[in-house]
Design a protein around this motif. Structure first.
Motif, PDB file in Angstrom:
ATOM      1  N   ASP A   1      77.315  -0.246  28.931  1.00 27.23           N
ATOM      2  CA  ASP A   1      76.978  -0.779  29.955  1.00 27.23           C
ATOM      3  C   ASP A   1      77.929  -2.158  29.408  1.00 27.23           C
ATOM      4  O   ASP A   1      78.633  -2.145  31.089  1.00 27.23           O
ATOM      5  CB  ASP A   1      76.374   0.233  31.082  1.00 27.23           C
ATOM      6  CG  ASP A   1      75.776   1.270  31.291  1.00 27.23           C
ATOM      7  OD1 ASP A   1      76.666   2.112  30.624  1.00 27.23           O
ATOM      8  OD2 ASP A   1      74.633   1.618  31.763  1.00 27.23           O
ATOM      9  N   LEU A   2      76.599  -2.736  29.257  1.00 31.11           N
ATOM     10  CA  LEU A   2      77.543  -4.607  28.975  1.00 31.11           C
ATOM     11  C   LEU A   2      78.583  -4.615  29.005  1.00 31.11           C
ATOM     12  O   LEU A   2      79.268  -5.331  28.680  1.00 31.11           O
ATOM     13  CB  LEU A   2      76.743  -5.064  28.355  1.00 31.11           C
ATOM     14  CG  LEU A   2      74.367  -5.451  29.135  1.00 31.11           C
ATOM     15  CD1 LEU A   2      73.910  -6.097  27.802  1.00 31.11           C
ATOM     16  CD2 LEU A   2      75.342  -6.084  30.235  1.00 31.11           C
ATOM     17  N   ALA A   3      78.511  -3.538  27.573  1.00 29.82           N
ATOM     18  CA  ALA A   3      79.622  -3.931  26.821  1.00 29.82           C
ATOM     19  C   ALA A   3      81.308  -3.687  27.188  1.00 29.82           C
ATOM     20  O   ALA A   3      82.904  -4.120  27.579  1.00 29.82           O
ATOM     21  CB  ALA A   3      80.606  -3.326  25.237  1.00 29.82           C
ATOM     22  N   ALA A   4      81.367  -2.546  28.541  1.00 30.98           N
ATOM     23  CA  ALA A   4      82.283  -2.009  29.163  1.00 30.98           C
ATOM     24  C   ALA A   4      82.569  -3.069  30.274  1.00 30.98           C
ATOM     25  O   ALA A   4      83.898  -3.155  30.825  1.00 30.98           O
ATOM     26  CB  ALA A   4      81.424  -0.529  29.980  1.00 30.98           C
ATOM     27  N   GLU A   5      81.727  -3.491  31.084  1.00 30.44           N
ATOM     28  CA  GLU A   5      81.464  -4.607  31.705  1.00 30.44           C
ATOM     29  C   GLU A   5      82.393  -5.682  31.440  1.00 30.44           C
ATOM     30  O   GLU A   5      83.192  -6.777  32.353  1.00 30.44           O
ATOM     31  CB  GLU A   5      80.653  -4.658  31.963  1.00 30.44           C
ATOM     32  CG  GLU A   5      79.882  -4.021  33.555  1.00 30.44           C
ATOM     33  CD  GLU A   5      78.163  -4.376  33.949  1.00 30.44           C
ATOM     34  OE1 GLU A   5      78.286  -5.392  34.240  1.00 30.44           O
ATOM     35  OE2 GLU A   5      78.012  -3.476  34.416  1.00 30.44           O
ATOM     36  N   ALA A   6      82.185  -6.228  30.231  1.00 27.30           N
ATOM     37  CA  ALA A   6      82.526  -7.613  29.459  1.00 27.30           C
ATOM     38  C   ALA A   6      83.677  -7.291  29.399  1.00 27.30           C
ATOM     39  O   ALA A   6      84.858  -7.728  29.051  1.00 27.30           O
ATOM     40  CB  ALA A   6      81.447  -7.235  28.060  1.00 27.30           C
ATOM     41  N   SER A   7      84.387  -5.867  28.989  1.00 26.62           N
ATOM     42  CA  SER A   7      85.838  -5.907  28.557  1.00 26.62           C
ATOM     43  C   SER A   7      86.864  -5.867  30.151  1.00 26.62           C
ATOM     44  O   SER A   7      87.620  -5.971  29.816  1.00 26.62           O
ATOM     45  CB  SER A   7      86.642  -4.464  28.249  1.00 26.62           C
ATOM     46  OG  SER A   7      86.122  -3.218  28.756  1.00 26.62           O
ATOM     47  N   GLY A   8      85.867  -5.165  30.731  1.00 30.15           N
ATOM     48  CA  GLY A   8      86.859  -5.434  31.787  1.00 30.15           C
ATOM     49  C   GLY A   8      86.912  -6.768  32.476  1.00 30.15           C
ATOM     50  O   GLY A   8      87.041  -7.586  33.259  1.00 30.15           O
ATOM     51  N   TYR A   9      85.320  -7.591  32.199  1.00 27.93           N
ATOM     52  CA  TYR A   9      86.400  -9.127  32.778  1.00 27.93           C
ATOM     53  C   TYR A   9      87.601  -9.652  31.864  1.00 27.93           C
ATOM     54  O   TYR A   9      87.536 -10.434  32.533  1.00 27.93           O
ATOM     55  CB  TYR A   9      84.081 -10.001  33.154  1.00 27.93           C
ATOM     56  CG  TYR A   9      84.010  -9.262  33.958  1.00 27.93           C
ATOM     57  CD1 TYR A   9      83.585  -9.312  34.699  1.00 27.93           C
ATOM     58  CD2 TYR A   9      82.108  -9.337  33.667  1.00 27.93           C
ATOM     59  CE1 TYR A   9      83.259  -9.036  35.975  1.00 27.93           C
ATOM     60  CE2 TYR A   9      81.274  -9.040  34.368  1.00 27.93           C
ATOM     61  CZ  TYR A   9      81.394  -8.904  35.269  1.00 27.93           C
ATOM     62  OH  TYR A   9      80.862  -8.193  36.681  1.00 27.93           O
ATOM     63  N   THR A  10      87.128  -9.556  30.701  1.00 24.98           N
ATOM     64  CA  THR A  10      87.700 -10.321  29.667  1.00 24.98           C
ATOM     65  C   THR A  10      89.561 -10.259  30.293  1.00 24.98           C
ATOM     66  O   THR A  10      90.368 -10.438  30.121  1.00 24.98           O
ATOM     67  CB  THR A  10      87.494  -9.530  28.130  1.00 24.98           C
ATOM     68  OG1 THR A  10      86.191  -9.888  28.559  1.00 24.98           O
ATOM     69  CG2 THR A  10      88.748 -10.180  27.342  1.00 24.98           C
ATOM     70  N   ILE A  11      89.416  -8.926  30.754  1.00 19.59           N
ATOM     71  CA  ILE A  11      91.037  -8.246  30.985  1.00 19.59           C
ATOM     72  C   ILE A  11      91.318  -8.950  32.235  1.00 19.59           C
ATOM     73  O   ILE A  11      93.222  -8.926  32.361  1.00 19.59           O
ATOM     74  CB  ILE A  11      91.224  -6.910  31.388  1.00 19.59           C
ATOM     75  CG1 ILE A  11      90.377  -5.768  29.368  1.00 19.59           C
ATOM     76  CG2 ILE A  11      92.316  -6.359  31.930  1.00 19.59           C
ATOM     77  CD1 ILE A  11      90.937  -4.260  30.123  1.00 19.59           C
ATOM     78  N   SER A  12      90.466  -9.044  33.308  1.00 24.03           N
ATOM     79  CA  SER A  12      90.693  -9.943  34.347  1.00 24.03           C
ATOM     80  C   SER A  12      91.198 -11.141  34.121  1.00 24.03           C
ATOM     81  O   SER A  12      92.013 -11.982  34.218  1.00 24.03           O
ATOM     82  CB  SER A  12      89.801  -9.521  35.101  1.00 24.03           C
ATOM     83  OG  SER A  12      88.735  -8.281  36.197  1.00 24.03           O
TER      84      SER A  12
END
Length: 121
Positions: free
Chosen positions: A10-21
């Motif tokens: 879950d943390l990895a998925a959220e981090a990738s979302g923030y990174t893309i943003s």
């Protein structure tokens, strides 16, 4: 153990979302900055090209000196104002509403709706 794995994913998925943003915002602002710099440089480049072409021909650059009185400017402005106001049609300011008769169209017919399905045996 499984809870920590799920938490990590879950943390990895959220981090990738923030990174893309963050990356997309940076790309947008950088591209806007590049466009502003290009648009600011175009007049300078054109001026340099004109000056170089004048130097090649050997002509001296003469700055046009236009001096007009305020009366002339006012007359030109009034003429333009009158010309552009004549372009518009005079409207009657009356709104009329006519109900147009609708022709039958099977595309919008209610009899073929979802409720009238044929019986299957």
């Amino acid at each position: 153990m499984t809870n920590s794995i799920i938490l990590f994913t879950d943390l990895a998925a959220e981090a990738s979302g923030y990174t893309i943003s963050v990356v997309s915002i940076i790309v947008v602002f950088l591209s806007l900055t590049v466009l502003v710099l290009i648009f600011m440089a175009i007049p300078k480049l054109l001026e340099m090209k004109i000056k170089s072409s004048i130097k090649k021909t050997g002509a001296t650059e003469v700055a046009p000196s236009i001096k007009m009185d305020a009366d002339i400017n006012a007359a030109i402005a009034m003429g333009l104002h009158m010309y552009f106001n004549e372009l518009h049609d005079e409207e009657s300011n009356v709104i009329t509403i006519h109900n147009a008769p609708k022709q039958y169209s099977p595309w919008s017919s209610k009899i073929y709706g979802v409720q009238n399905q044929p019986l299957r045996k």
